[in-house]
Design a protein around this motif. Sequence first.
Motif, short mmCIF file in Angstrom:
data_model
loop_
_atom_site.label_atom_id
_atom_site.label_comp_id
_atom_site.label_asym_id
_atom_site.label_seq_id
_atom_site.Cartn_x
_atom_site.Cartn_y
_atom_site.Cartn_z
N LEU A 534 0.83 -1.21 0.00
CA LEU A 534 0.00 0.00 0.00
C LEU A 534 0.87 1.26 0.00
O LEU A 534 0.53 2.27 -0.64
N ARG A 535 1.97 1.20 0.68
CA ARG A 535 2.89 2.36 0.71
C ARG A 535 3.38 2.70 -0.70
O ARG A 535 3.51 3.87 -1.06
N ALA A 550 -3.82 -3.98 11.81
CA ALA A 550 -4.24 -4.15 13.20
C ALA A 550 -5.07 -5.41 13.35
O ALA A 550 -5.87 -5.76 12.48
N VAL A 551 -4.85 -6.08 14.49
CA VAL A 551 -5.70 -7.20 14.90
C VAL A 551 -6.33 -6.79 16.22
O VAL A 551 -5.65 -6.68 17.25
N GLY A 552 -7.62 -6.50 16.17
CA GLY A 552 -8.27 -5.94 17.34
C GLY A 552 -7.71 -4.55 17.62
O GLY A 552 -7.64 -3.69 16.74
N SER A 553 -7.22 -4.30 18.83
CA SER A 553 -6.63 -3.02 19.18
C SER A 553 -5.11 -3.02 19.06
O SER A 553 -4.46 -2.02 19.33
N LYS A 554 -4.53 -4.14 18.62
CA LYS A 554 -3.09 -4.27 18.55
C LYS A 554 -2.59 -3.96 17.14
O LYS A 554 -3.05 -4.55 16.17
N ILE A 555 -1.64 -3.03 17.02
CA ILE A 555 -1.02 -2.70 15.75
C ILE A 555 0.15 -3.67 15.53
O ILE A 555 1.07 -3.76 16.36
N ILE A 556 0.12 -4.38 14.42
CA ILE A 556 1.16 -5.40 14.17
C ILE A 556 2.16 -4.97 13.11
O ILE A 556 3.22 -5.58 12.97
N ALA A 557 1.83 -3.95 12.30
CA ALA A 557 2.76 -3.48 11.27
C ALA A 557 2.41 -2.05 10.90
O ALA A 557 1.25 -1.64 11.00
N ARG A 558 3.42 -1.28 10.47
CA ARG A 558 3.18 0.11 10.09
C ARG A 558 4.15 0.54 9.00
O ARG A 558 5.33 0.18 9.03
N GLU A 559 3.63 1.30 8.06
CA GLU A 559 4.43 1.97 7.05
C GLU A 559 3.91 3.40 6.92
O GLU A 559 2.75 3.67 7.28
N THR A 560 4.73 4.31 6.37
CA THR A 560 4.34 5.71 6.26
C THR A 560 4.57 6.22 4.85
O THR A 560 5.65 5.97 4.27
N VAL A 561 3.57 6.90 4.32
CA VAL A 561 3.72 7.61 3.05
C VAL A 561 4.07 9.04 3.39
O VAL A 561 3.26 9.78 3.96
N ASP A 605 -7.34 -0.15 -9.03
CA ASP A 605 -6.67 -1.42 -9.33
C ASP A 605 -5.79 -1.92 -8.18
O ASP A 605 -5.14 -2.95 -8.29
N ALA A 606 -5.79 -1.18 -7.06
CA ALA A 606 -4.92 -1.55 -5.95
C ALA A 606 -5.44 -2.73 -5.17
O ALA A 606 -4.68 -3.46 -4.54
N PHE A 607 -6.77 -2.95 -5.19
CA PHE A 607 -7.34 -3.95 -4.29
C PHE A 607 -6.84 -5.36 -4.58
O PHE A 607 -6.60 -6.14 -3.66
N ILE A 608 -6.70 -5.71 -5.84
CA ILE A 608 -6.16 -7.04 -6.16
C ILE A 608 -4.64 -7.03 -6.01
O ILE A 608 -4.05 -7.97 -5.49
N THR A 609 -4.00 -5.94 -6.46
CA THR A 609 -2.55 -5.86 -6.42
C THR A 609 -1.99 -6.05 -5.03
O THR A 609 -1.00 -6.75 -4.82
N VAL A 610 -2.61 -5.42 -4.04
CA VAL A 610 -2.06 -5.48 -2.68
C VAL A 610 -2.14 -6.88 -2.08
O VAL A 610 -1.41 -7.20 -1.15
N LEU A 611 -3.02 -7.73 -2.60
CA LEU A 611 -3.15 -9.07 -2.04
C LEU A 611 -2.25 -10.09 -2.71
O LEU A 611 -2.13 -11.21 -2.26
N LYS A 612 -1.64 -9.70 -3.84
CA LYS A 612 -0.75 -10.62 -4.52
C LYS A 612 0.49 -10.86 -3.67
O LYS A 612 1.21 -9.94 -3.30
#
Length: 617
Positions: A534-535, A550-561, A605-612
């Motif tokens: 996504l970045r 995030a899983v529930g209230s826990k942040i498991i990964a982060r990137e910044t644009v 077109d990002a929705f499929i791309t990000v899951l590849k």
Amino acid sequence: MFVRTERTWCLFVRLKRSCRATVLSYLSGQTEKPPTPFPTFLRQYGSEAIKDVVDMSQFPAENIRNFSIIAHVDHGKSTLADRLLEITGTIAKTAQNKQVLDKLQVERERGITVKAQTASLFYNQEGTNYLLNLIDTPGHVDFSYEVSRSLSACQGVLLVVDANEGIQAQTVANFYLAFEAQLSIIPVINKIDLKNADPERVEKQIEKVFDIPQEDCIRISAKLGTNVERILQAVIERIPPPAVSVHDPLKALVFDSTFDHYRGVIANIALFGGEVRKGRKITSAYTKKTYEVNEVGILTPSERPTHKLYAGQVGYLIAGMKEITEAQIGDTLYFHNQPVEPLPGFKSAKSMVFAGMYPIDQSEYGNLKSAIEKLTLNDSSVTVHRDSSLALGAGWRLGFLGLLHMEVFNQRLEQEYNASVILTAPTVPYKAVLSSAKLIKSRRAVQKDLVYIDDHRIMMKYLFPLNEIVVDFYDALKSLSSGYASFDYEDAGYQAADLVKMEILLNGNAVEELITIVHKDKVYKEGKALCERLRDIIPRQLFEIAIQAAVGSKIIARETVKAYRKNVLAKCYGGDITRKMKLLKRQAEGKKKLRKIGNVEVPRDAFITVLKRQPDK
């Protein structure tokens, strides 16, 4: 129906009105005998004027053969169909005859068959005229429902196998579809002209896997036309005629349909009893509605009207069905006031992949709704349910048989109906459970069987979680095997698993369309990969964009644009330091405000791309 060449048409309009009516009545099938005395111009130009009107009564059931061509992807089905059409004189032999039965733009662009097509061939063997009804079918696993429906109108199949590639996954799947339907199977080994072709090895594979004697195989080159006429002879000799009678009441199976903007629904039918012609009233066993038949005919492969269709024949029927819901695949048609026991129809297709579809502009909702209805008439394996999204508005939740099926459906919407849509990320169905058992391999697969087809080929059966294979497994398999491995799958029911719901947040706001279900052991890896992709996809804004998994209230990964940078001090040459500090503070406050109120747009077109998935390193 009437060949309106310039000279013939001019002569026709000069006839008296009563005479014109008589001639048209004959040509349209309302009267079965030619008018007497026959008009002079029709005696002179008769062969030209009525060459499109075929007398189907000259083909009794014993002279009819209905068959399909089935194979794995790219084993030469469409090329073989082209040669059969040429040999029987159905189409003229030209260098431009490539994928004649693949009529859709998406089929020609991708080089694959996605829609089964029918063609009636006329062939004379030893002085007897035969009617051969051919159905060319897709080869990709995502379109297996097209194959199963096509087989319902047949008594036999041509099982095409590449002389170089040998038996592959969809070869096996299609064989069992035909075997379970108790159809006669003629194995055809194609591409014997290739440098690395090994037809003897493939014949041994066919005998070992399918228990079909090697001597029953026919070696051909569909590209060059080598030995193709033997197939027509084998079709007549090995495939039985349909066991039907014209003396029975009308019983017609609707095995396919299309929508015409001017004529309404065009139903492809196979007659299992009786006969049908223009003017007769028919009833749908599904809707119980009654219609008057406007036109019947055969496909050669273009529409060719006829006087009648008889038991055992395959053709099309137009009966003024204007609503999409009136034409149900698998429906049985019969004469009004002569009800019959409906035919079994088809087993419903089971959707494997689901995605949301929304109009880009909500004002286009009505047009998109009409386009989806018409396209699903032509592709009944797609399931449609109304849906809505806070971000995207009113739309639909569509179910597909696979990712390629979804992409082709979207492409056909754009090409055939000029409809632009927002398509959300594909997902698979789940059932929530309280506890689960672990699966431990990279794709959580469990091996069930392993069979050596020959010294160079192995067939392996695994139990896979559907979400592990539906998005990118096929691409990864082809990449790792340099294109040699093939793949087929079927539904095996639900299994327990340790799953969690993972959300993607953009500046703290959840993106509903990117919510996914992930296995607990892979959630960190999947979350990090999604954020990184996504970045790279989301365009930069005037403010910073935080991408979080995030899983529930826990942040498991982060990137910044990162935000676009502007040097507000560029024009400050000396002066009071406090002025510079005020400018920097004002810039920071502006960016903070933009971050709160700014809209973050994710490209369509990002929705499929990000899951590849990226290849494992």
